[in-house]
Design a protein around this motif. Structure first.
Motif, mmCIF file in Angstrom:
data_model
loop_
_atom_site.group_PDB
_atom_site.id
_atom_site.type_symbol
_atom_site.label_atom_id
_atom_site.label_comp_id
_atom_site.label_asym_id
_atom_site.label_seq_id
_atom_site.Cartn_x
_atom_site.Cartn_y
_atom_site.Cartn_z
ATOM 1 N N THR A 5 0.977 -1.199 -0.032
ATOM 2 C CA THR A 5 -0.184 0.125 0.003
ATOM 3 C C THR A 5 0.936 1.108 -0.099
ATOM 4 O O THR A 5 0.740 2.208 -0.656
ATOM 5 C CB THR A 5 -0.857 -0.018 1.265
ATOM 6 N N ASP A 6 2.001 1.405 0.747
ATOM 7 C CA ASP A 6 2.827 2.675 0.941
ATOM 8 C C ASP A 6 3.555 2.831 -0.336
ATOM 9 O O ASP A 6 3.627 3.968 -0.893
ATOM 10 C CB ASP A 6 4.100 2.260 1.695
ATOM 11 N N ASP A 7 3.841 1.433 -1.424
ATOM 12 C CA ASP A 7 4.330 1.727 -2.443
ATOM 13 C C ASP A 7 3.565 2.334 -3.643
ATOM 14 O O ASP A 7 3.775 3.120 -4.101
ATOM 15 C CB ASP A 7 4.900 0.205 -3.051
ATOM 16 N N LEU A 8 2.303 1.759 -3.362
ATOM 17 C CA LEU A 8 1.245 2.403 -4.379
ATOM 18 C C LEU A 8 1.008 3.784 -4.098
ATOM 19 O O LEU A 8 0.844 4.579 -4.919
ATOM 20 C CB LEU A 8 -0.226 1.600 -4.123
ATOM 21 N N ARG A 9 0.631 4.231 -2.684
ATOM 22 C CA ARG A 9 0.644 5.571 -2.459
ATOM 23 C C ARG A 9 1.771 6.462 -2.970
ATOM 24 O O ARG A 9 1.914 7.701 -3.552
ATOM 25 C CB ARG A 9 0.471 5.863 -0.984
ATOM 26 N N TRP A 10 3.041 5.879 -2.700
ATOM 27 C CA TRP A 10 4.396 6.939 -3.117
ATOM 28 C C TRP A 10 4.351 6.987 -4.597
ATOM 29 O O TRP A 10 4.487 7.976 -5.190
ATOM 30 C CB TRP A 10 5.498 5.931 -2.619
ATOM 31 N N ASP A 11 3.969 5.970 -5.476
ATOM 32 C CA ASP A 11 3.820 5.856 -6.975
ATOM 33 C C ASP A 11 2.949 7.116 -7.262
ATOM 34 O O ASP A 11 3.015 7.717 -8.231
ATOM 35 C CB ASP A 11 3.188 4.700 -7.401
ATOM 36 N N GLY A 12 1.924 7.175 -6.490
ATOM 37 C CA GLY A 12 0.702 8.155 -6.932
ATOM 38 C C GLY A 12 1.358 9.471 -6.470
ATOM 39 O O GLY A 12 1.283 10.566 -7.244
ATOM 40 N N VAL A 13 2.111 9.871 -5.567
ATOM 41 C CA VAL A 13 2.828 11.223 -5.142
ATOM 42 C C VAL A 13 3.904 11.467 -6.254
ATOM 43 O O VAL A 13 3.667 12.621 -6.743
ATOM 44 C CB VAL A 13 3.388 10.915 -3.925
ATOM 45 N N THR A 51 3.837 10.407 -9.294
ATOM 46 C CA THR A 51 3.065 10.542 -10.606
ATOM 47 C C THR A 51 2.381 12.036 -10.727
ATOM 48 O O THR A 51 2.579 12.994 -11.604
ATOM 49 C CB THR A 51 1.928 9.442 -10.877
ATOM 50 N N LEU A 52 1.836 12.134 -9.299
ATOM 51 C CA LEU A 52 1.247 13.566 -9.219
ATOM 52 C C LEU A 52 2.149 14.723 -9.406
ATOM 53 O O LEU A 52 2.067 15.736 -10.101
ATOM 54 C CB LEU A 52 0.331 13.767 -7.875
ATOM 55 N N HIS A 53 3.401 14.493 -8.601
ATOM 56 C CA HIS A 53 4.152 15.587 -8.631
ATOM 57 C C HIS A 53 5.016 15.709 -10.084
ATOM 58 O O HIS A 53 4.945 17.084 -10.261
ATOM 59 C CB HIS A 53 5.416 15.073 -7.669
ATOM 60 N N GLY A 54 5.120 14.721 -10.859
ATOM 61 C CA GLY A 54 5.746 14.757 -12.147
ATOM 62 C C GLY A 54 4.927 15.507 -13.079
ATOM 63 O O GLY A 54 5.234 16.493 -13.723
ATOM 64 N N ARG A 55 3.506 15.292 -12.979
ATOM 65 C CA ARG A 55 2.429 16.017 -13.888
ATOM 66 C C ARG A 55 2.407 17.526 -13.449
ATOM 67 O O ARG A 55 2.447 18.471 -14.439
ATOM 68 C CB ARG A 55 1.131 15.288 -13.692
ATOM 69 N N ASP A 92 -6.989 18.705 -13.032
ATOM 70 C CA ASP A 92 -7.017 17.738 -13.875
ATOM 71 C C ASP A 92 -6.756 16.407 -13.215
ATOM 72 O O ASP A 92 -7.221 15.393 -13.598
ATOM 73 C CB ASP A 92 -5.655 17.983 -14.891
ATOM 74 N N ALA A 93 -5.860 16.328 -12.382
ATOM 75 C CA ALA A 93 -5.255 15.210 -11.485
ATOM 76 C C ALA A 93 -6.396 14.631 -10.794
ATOM 77 O O ALA A 93 -6.874 13.491 -10.562
ATOM 78 C CB ALA A 93 -4.246 15.450 -10.546
ATOM 79 N N ALA A 94 -7.395 15.271 -10.014
ATOM 80 C CA ALA A 94 -8.701 15.095 -9.557
ATOM 81 C C ALA A 94 -9.483 14.192 -10.441
ATOM 82 O O ALA A 94 -10.408 13.396 -9.625
ATOM 83 C CB ALA A 94 -9.119 16.172 -8.806
ATOM 84 N N ALA A 95 -9.600 14.559 -11.652
ATOM 85 C CA ALA A 95 -10.320 13.859 -12.631
ATOM 86 C C ALA A 95 -9.900 12.408 -12.726
ATOM 87 O O ALA A 95 -10.711 11.417 -13.428
ATOM 88 C CB ALA A 95 -10.302 14.266 -13.839
ATOM 89 N N ASP A 96 -8.610 11.915 -12.341
ATOM 90 C CA ASP A 96 -8.166 10.745 -12.559
ATOM 91 C C ASP A 96 -8.470 10.014 -11.385
ATOM 92 O O ASP A 96 -7.804 10.209 -10.051
ATOM 93 C CB ASP A 96 -6.516 10.883 -12.710
ATOM 94 N N VAL A 139 -5.242 14.207 -4.234
ATOM 95 C CA VAL A 139 -5.541 15.583 -4.579
ATOM 96 C C VAL A 139 -6.531 15.988 -3.505
ATOM 97 O O VAL A 139 -6.177 17.037 -3.013
ATOM 98 C CB VAL A 139 -5.882 15.919 -6.151
ATOM 99 N N GLN A 140 -7.442 15.221 -3.106
ATOM 100 C CA GLN A 140 -8.130 15.451 -2.131
ATOM 101 C C GLN A 140 -7.562 15.777 -0.782
ATOM 102 O O GLN A 140 -7.793 16.879 0.245
ATOM 103 C CB GLN A 140 -9.533 14.517 -2.007
ATOM 104 N N LEU A 141 -6.725 14.740 -0.501
ATOM 105 C CA LEU A 141 -5.825 15.047 0.602
ATOM 106 C C LEU A 141 -5.017 16.307 0.918
ATOM 107 O O LEU A 141 -4.996 17.047 1.739
ATOM 108 C CB LEU A 141 -5.129 13.849 0.973
ATOM 109 N N LEU A 142 -4.470 16.759 -0.480
ATOM 110 C CA LEU A 142 -3.555 17.977 -0.303
ATOM 111 C C LEU A 142 -4.518 18.970 -0.220
ATOM 112 O O LEU A 142 -4.115 20.101 0.504
ATOM 113 C CB LEU A 142 -2.994 17.912 -1.885
ATOM 114 N N ARG A 143 -5.746 19.118 -0.868
ATOM 115 C CA ARG A 143 -6.660 20.246 -0.633
ATOM 116 C C ARG A 143 -7.324 20.458 0.579
ATOM 117 O O ARG A 143 -8.107 21.448 0.678
ATOM 118 C CB ARG A 143 -7.494 20.049 -1.847
ATOM 119 N N THR A 144 -7.254 19.156 1.544
ATOM 120 C CA THR A 144 -7.978 19.333 2.909
ATOM 121 C C THR A 144 -7.085 20.206 3.914
ATOM 122 O O THR A 144 -5.872 19.966 3.825
ATOM 123 C CB THR A 144 -8.243 17.752 3.362
ATOM 124 N N ARG A 145 -7.905 21.242 4.398
ATOM 125 C CA ARG A 145 -7.036 21.900 5.119
ATOM 126 C C ARG A 145 -7.106 21.398 6.828
ATOM 127 O O ARG A 145 -8.042 20.664 7.360
ATOM 128 C CB ARG A 145 -7.628 23.190 5.608
#
Length: 138
Positions: free
Chosen positions: A3-11, A13-17, A121-125, A132-138
C-alpha cells in the motif's frame, strides 16, 4: 505491491505532472524555469531578500553545485546578486534584485493558475483523486 508503494507511486506521478505543467508555463510565459521561480519565491520571503547559498539549496531541494549554477543564471538575468558575509568571508549570500521581485510578481499568477489547473486535472483521474483531495484538505 505494498500500500505504501502504491501511495508513493501516486505522489511521484502527481508531482511529475504538476511540475511539468508549471515548468512549461513559466518558461513559455516568463522565460524562467521552475527552480528559478522557487528560488525567487524563497528570496522574496527572506529577511532583507537574501539567503545564504546553502540555506537556499536546502529550501528548494538542490545540492550546492546545482544551486550555484541556478544563482549564476539568476545573476546573469539580473534577478539576483551575490554578496559575501562580512563576518565570514567564506559565507556567500544571494539577494533578490528589484528586477527579480518584478519577475516573481509577474510569474506568481501563472504558477498558481497552473498549479490549480494541474490539480484539477489530476482530481479527474480516479487513481490520483484521493491524493489531490488530501492535499486540498485543510
Amino acid at each position: 505491491m505494498q500500500t505504501d508503494d502504491l501511495r508513493w507511486d501516486g505522489v511521484v506521478t502527481l508531482h511529475g505532472r504538476v511540475e511539468q505543467r508549471i515548468a512549461k508555463a513559466l518558461q513559455r510565459r516568463h522565460g524562467i524555469g521552475l527552480s528559478e521561480y522557487r528560488a525567487l519565491c524563497r528570496l522574496v520571503r527572506a529577511d532583507d531578500g537574501e539567503l545564504r547559498m546553502q540555506e537556499l539549496a536546502d529550501l528548494i531541494g538542490l545540492n550546492q553545485s546545482s544551486v550555484s549554477r541556478l544563482v549564476t543564471r539568476l545573476e546573469n538575468a539580473g534577478l539576483t546578486r551575490r554578496d559575501h558575509c562580512p563576518a565570514d568571508r567564506r559565507g556567500v549570500y544571494t539577494q533578490i534584485t528589484g528586477e527579480g521581485r518584478a519577475v516573481h510578481e509577474k510569474a506568481s499568477p501563472t504558477y498558481h493558475a497552473e498549479l490549480t489547473g494541474a490539480l484539477d486535472d489530476a482530481a479527474a483521474d480516479p487513481a490520483l483523486a484521493p491524493l489531490v483531495q488530501l492535499l486540498r484538505t485543510r
